[in-house]
Design a protein around this motif. Sequence first.
Motif, PDB file in Angstrom:
ATOM      1  N   SER A  18     -49.473  26.347 -50.218  1.00  0.00           N
ATOM      2  CA  SER A  18     -49.247  25.918 -51.606  1.00  0.00           C
ATOM      3  C   SER A  18     -48.518  27.000 -52.398  1.00  0.00           C
ATOM      4  CB  SER A  18     -50.559  25.535 -52.284  1.00  0.00           C
ATOM      5  OG  SER A  18     -51.396  26.651 -52.447  1.00  0.00           O
ATOM      6  N   ARG A  19     -48.790  28.265 -52.091  1.00  0.00           N
ATOM      7  CA  ARG A  19     -48.061  29.354 -52.757  1.00  0.00           C
ATOM      8  C   ARG A  19     -46.594  29.374 -52.330  1.00  0.00           C
ATOM      9  NH1 ARG A  19     -50.232  31.548 -57.094  1.00  0.00           N
ATOM     10  NH2 ARG A  19     -48.985  33.370 -56.658  1.00  0.00           N
ATOM     11  N   LEU A  20     -46.326  29.091 -51.059  1.00  0.00           N
ATOM     12  CA  LEU A  20     -44.949  29.025 -50.580  1.00  0.00           C
ATOM     13  C   LEU A  20     -44.168  27.911 -51.266  1.00  0.00           C
ATOM     14  CD1 LEU A  20     -45.137  29.537 -46.711  1.00  0.00           C
ATOM     15  CD2 LEU A  20     -43.999  31.001 -48.371  1.00  0.00           C
ATOM     16  N   MET A  21     -44.847  26.832 -51.574  1.00  0.00           N
ATOM     17  CA  MET A  21     -44.189  25.696 -52.208  1.00  0.00           C
ATOM     18  C   MET A  21     -44.166  25.816 -53.736  1.00  0.00           C
ATOM     19  SD  MET A  21     -43.053  24.009 -49.759  1.00  0.00           S
ATOM     20  CE  MET A  21     -42.441  22.619 -50.649  1.00  0.00           C
ATOM     21  N   GLY A  22     -44.596  26.945 -54.256  1.00  0.00           N
ATOM     22  CA  GLY A  22     -44.493  27.188 -55.688  1.00  0.00           C
ATOM     23  C   GLY A  22     -45.688  26.723 -56.494  1.00  0.00           C
ATOM     24  N   GLY A  23     -46.753  26.320 -55.848  1.00  0.00           N
ATOM     25  CA  GLY A  23     -47.948  25.892 -56.557  1.00  0.00           C
ATOM     26  C   GLY A  23     -48.882  27.049 -56.795  1.00  0.00           C
ATOM     27  N   GLY A  62     -50.505  34.205 -35.101  1.00  0.00           N
ATOM     28  CA  GLY A  62     -49.596  33.090 -34.862  1.00  0.00           C
ATOM     29  C   GLY A  62     -50.164  31.770 -35.342  1.00  0.00           C
ATOM     30  N   GLY A  63     -51.470  31.601 -35.198  1.00  0.00           N
ATOM     31  CA  GLY A  63     -52.125  30.384 -35.687  1.00  0.00           C
ATOM     32  C   GLY A  63     -52.075  30.278 -37.202  1.00  0.00           C
ATOM     33  N   ILE A  64     -52.257  31.391 -37.872  1.00  0.00           N
ATOM     34  CA  ILE A  64     -52.185  31.389 -39.337  1.00  0.00           C
ATOM     35  C   ILE A  64     -50.764  31.064 -39.796  1.00  0.00           C
ATOM     36  CG2 ILE A  64     -52.377  32.831 -41.403  1.00  0.00           C
ATOM     37  CD1 ILE A  64     -54.696  34.274 -40.018  1.00  0.00           C
ATOM     38  N   ILE A  65     -49.773  31.652 -39.142  1.00  0.00           N
ATOM     39  CA  ILE A  65     -48.370  31.386 -39.505  1.00  0.00           C
ATOM     40  C   ILE A  65     -48.031  29.927 -39.252  1.00  0.00           C
ATOM     41  CG2 ILE A  65     -45.974  31.890 -38.907  1.00  0.00           C
ATOM     42  CD1 ILE A  65     -46.879  34.797 -38.398  1.00  0.00           C
ATOM     43  N   THR A  66     -48.431  29.404 -38.095  1.00  0.00           N
ATOM     44  CA  THR A  66     -48.159  28.005 -37.760  1.00  0.00           C
ATOM     45  C   THR A  66     -48.826  27.061 -38.753  1.00  0.00           C
ATOM     46  OG1 THR A  66     -47.949  28.546 -35.413  1.00  0.00           O
ATOM     47  CG2 THR A  66     -48.397  26.262 -35.960  1.00  0.00           C
ATOM     48  N   ALA A  67     -50.085  27.312 -39.076  1.00  0.00           N
ATOM     49  CA  ALA A  67     -50.804  26.458 -40.022  1.00  0.00           C
ATOM     50  C   ALA A  67     -50.218  26.559 -41.421  1.00  0.00           C
ATOM     51  CB  ALA A  67     -52.284  26.827 -40.032  1.00  0.00           C
ATOM     52  N   THR A  68     -49.783  27.750 -41.823  1.00  0.00           N
ATOM     53  CA  THR A  68     -49.182  27.928 -43.142  1.00  0.00           C
ATOM     54  C   THR A  68     -47.860  27.169 -43.248  1.00  0.00           C
ATOM     55  OG1 THR A  68     -50.237  30.084 -43.400  1.00  0.00           O
ATOM     56  CG2 THR A  68     -48.328  29.629 -44.795  1.00  0.00           C
ATOM     57  N   LEU A  69     -47.023  27.285 -42.227  1.00  0.00           N
ATOM     58  CA  LEU A  69     -45.752  26.555 -42.243  1.00  0.00           C
ATOM     59  C   LEU A  69     -45.980  25.050 -42.194  1.00  0.00           C
ATOM     60  CD1 LEU A  69     -43.579  28.781 -39.870  1.00  0.00           C
ATOM     61  CD2 LEU A  69     -43.479  28.636 -42.371  1.00  0.00           C
ATOM     62  N   LEU A  74     -46.243  19.878 -45.054  1.00  0.00           N
ATOM     63  CA  LEU A  74     -47.051  18.753 -45.513  1.00  0.00           C
ATOM     64  C   LEU A  74     -46.982  18.612 -47.029  1.00  0.00           C
ATOM     65  CD1 LEU A  74     -49.097  16.524 -44.809  1.00  0.00           C
ATOM     66  CD2 LEU A  74     -50.882  18.244 -45.035  1.00  0.00           C
ATOM     67  N   LEU A  75     -47.057  19.718 -47.752  1.00  0.00           N
ATOM     68  CA  LEU A  75     -46.954  19.666 -49.215  1.00  0.00           C
ATOM     69  C   LEU A  75     -45.569  19.192 -49.655  1.00  0.00           C
ATOM     70  CD1 LEU A  75     -48.904  22.891 -50.096  1.00  0.00           C
ATOM     71  CD2 LEU A  75     -49.549  20.563 -50.707  1.00  0.00           C
ATOM     72  N   TRP A  76     -44.536  19.571 -48.924  1.00  0.00           N
ATOM     73  CA  TRP A  76     -43.187  19.111 -49.241  1.00  0.00           C
ATOM     74  C   TRP A  76     -43.082  17.596 -49.049  1.00  0.00           C
ATOM     75  CZ3 TRP A  76     -39.137  17.415 -45.882  1.00  0.00           C
ATOM     76  CH2 TRP A  76     -37.911  17.243 -46.524  1.00  0.00           C
ATOM     77  N   ILE A  77     -43.658  17.091 -47.960  1.00  0.00           N
ATOM     78  CA  ILE A  77     -43.644  15.646 -47.688  1.00  0.00           C
ATOM     79  C   ILE A  77     -44.430  14.911 -48.771  1.00  0.00           C
ATOM     80  CG2 ILE A  77     -44.480  13.873 -46.108  1.00  0.00           C
ATOM     81  CD1 ILE A  77     -43.837  15.868 -43.813  1.00  0.00           C
ATOM     82  N   ILE A  78     -45.563  15.453 -49.182  1.00  0.00           N
ATOM     83  CA  ILE A  78     -46.353  14.838 -50.253  1.00  0.00           C
ATOM     84  C   ILE A  78     -45.572  14.813 -51.552  1.00  0.00           C
ATOM     85  CG2 ILE A  78     -48.405  15.171 -51.700  1.00  0.00           C
ATOM     86  CD1 ILE A  78     -49.856  16.167 -49.151  1.00  0.00           C
ATOM     87  N   SER A  79     -44.837  15.895 -51.847  1.00  0.00           N
ATOM     88  CA  SER A  79     -44.048  15.921 -53.088  1.00  0.00           C
ATOM     89  C   SER A  79     -42.927  14.893 -53.049  1.00  0.00           C
ATOM     90  CB  SER A  79     -43.485  17.314 -53.340  1.00  0.00           C
ATOM     91  OG  SER A  79     -42.439  17.610 -52.457  1.00  0.00           O
ATOM     92  N   LEU A  80     -42.371  14.627 -51.879  1.00  0.00           N
ATOM     93  CA  LEU A  80     -41.339  13.580 -51.765  1.00  0.00           C
ATOM     94  C   LEU A  80     -41.926  12.200 -51.996  1.00  0.00           C
ATOM     95  CD1 LEU A  80     -39.252  14.734 -48.664  1.00  0.00           C
ATOM     96  CD2 LEU A  80     -38.614  14.863 -51.065  1.00  0.00           C
ATOM     97  N   ILE A  81     -43.123  11.984 -51.495  1.00  0.00           N
ATOM     98  CA  ILE A  81     -43.783  10.682 -51.655  1.00  0.00           C
ATOM     99  C   ILE A  81     -44.180  10.444 -53.110  1.00  0.00           C
ATOM    100  CG2 ILE A  81     -45.851   9.360 -51.036  1.00  0.00           C
ATOM    101  CD1 ILE A  81     -45.647  10.683 -48.252  1.00  0.00           C
ATOM    102  N   LYS A  82     -44.620  11.496 -53.804  1.00  0.00           N
ATOM    103  CA  LYS A  82     -45.043  11.369 -55.207  1.00  0.00           C
ATOM    104  C   LYS A  82     -43.894  11.012 -56.136  1.00  0.00           C
ATOM    105  CE  LYS A  82     -49.193  14.152 -55.585  1.00  0.00           C
ATOM    106  NZ  LYS A  82     -49.789  15.335 -56.214  1.00  0.00           N
TER     107      LYS A  82
END
Length: 83
Positions: A18-23, A62-69, A74-82
Amino acid sequence: MDLIIFLLVGALAGYLGSRLMGGAGNGLLMNLLIGILGGCLGGWLLGGLFSGLPSIGPVSLGGIITATLGSALLLWIISLIKK
């Protein structure tokens, strides 16, 4: 113990995504849900791309990086749907 670590990594990944996406974060439960779903999405899309990175105890960097990306995606896809 593994479940607790899984939940903590999921919450961290959701927050970082969420921080990466500006939230400013979405609250603990929403970050947890986004982190877990994002981790699944990131693992599916990225496979073992970051699997060679070091681990800190039972937590894989690596798991943290993968989950963060995955969470950010996922947040980007949600913002497109909204919209």
